[in-house]
Design a protein around this motif. Structure first.
Motif, PDB file in Angstrom:
ATOM      1  N   ASP A   1      24.643  -1.453  -7.163  1.00  0.00           N
ATOM      2  CA  ASP A   1      25.613  -1.227  -6.090  1.00  0.00           C
ATOM      3  C   ASP A   1      25.294   0.023  -5.279  1.00  0.00           C
ATOM      4  N   GLY A   2      24.251   0.755  -5.677  1.00  0.00           N
ATOM      5  CA  GLY A   2      23.829   1.923  -4.916  1.00  0.00           C
ATOM      6  C   GLY A   2      24.422   3.238  -5.390  1.00  0.00           C
TER       7      GLY A   2
ATOM      8  N   GLY B   1      22.520 -15.102  -9.821  1.00  0.00           N
ATOM      9  CA  GLY B   1      23.105 -15.294 -11.143  1.00  0.00           C
ATOM     10  C   GLY B   1      23.057 -14.083 -12.050  1.00  0.00           C
ATOM     11  N   ASP B   2      22.228 -13.080 -11.726  1.00  0.00           N
ATOM     12  CA  ASP B   2      22.113 -11.901 -12.589  1.00  0.00           C
ATOM     13  C   ASP B   2      23.426 -11.127 -12.683  1.00  0.00           C
ATOM     14  N   ARG B   3      24.057 -10.906 -11.542  1.00  0.00           N
ATOM     15  CA  ARG B   3      25.307 -10.143 -11.535  1.00  0.00           C
ATOM     16  C   ARG B   3      26.370 -10.841 -12.388  1.00  0.00           C
TER      17      ARG B   3
ATOM     18  N   ARG C   1      24.967  -0.181 -21.025  1.00  0.00           N
ATOM     19  CA  ARG C   1      23.715  -0.393 -20.290  1.00  0.00           C
ATOM     20  C   ARG C   1      23.952  -1.324 -19.107  1.00  0.00           C
ATOM     21  N   THR C   2      24.737  -2.358 -19.338  1.00  0.00           N
ATOM     22  CA  THR C   2      25.066  -3.300 -18.273  1.00  0.00           C
ATOM     23  C   THR C   2      25.801  -2.596 -17.139  1.00  0.00           C
ATOM     24  N   ARG C   3      26.766  -1.740 -17.475  1.00  0.00           N
ATOM     25  CA  ARG C   3      27.505  -0.997 -16.450  1.00  0.00           C
ATOM     26  C   ARG C   3      26.573  -0.111 -15.626  1.00  0.00           C
TER      27      ARG C   3
END
Length: 78
Positions: free
Chosen positions: A55-56, A25-27, A46-48
């Motif tokens: 995603d690495g 659910g975090d994503r 910040r979220t981005r």
């Protein structure tokens, strides 16, 4: 809650032992913040950063995409 593995910084080397793991659910919640036009912009970038780290993506890729400096990325990504 976003959990991360412990890490150490080795001088002269790229940190390859950092991993950001998003729980169930975090994503979806983070993508919701990024998509919400009413979200404050500092929450959006910040979220981005967190999503790209999960995603690495490396620091330089995140820096190119967000326009933020390395110290900002390092603080957000851990």
């Amino acid at each position: 809650m976003i959990s991360m593995l412990p890490w150490t910084c080795k001088p002269g080397r790229m940190r390859d032992d950092v991993e950001v793991r998003l729980g169930p659910g975090d994503r979806e919640r983070l993508e919701g913040v990024a998509a919400d036009r009413k979200s404050p912009q500092h929450h959006v970038w910040r979220t981005r950063i967190v999503l790209m780290a999960a995603d690495g993506a490396g620091t330089m890729a995140i820096r190119a995409s967000t326009g933020k400096g390395k110290p900002t990325i390092w603080r957000c990504g851990r």
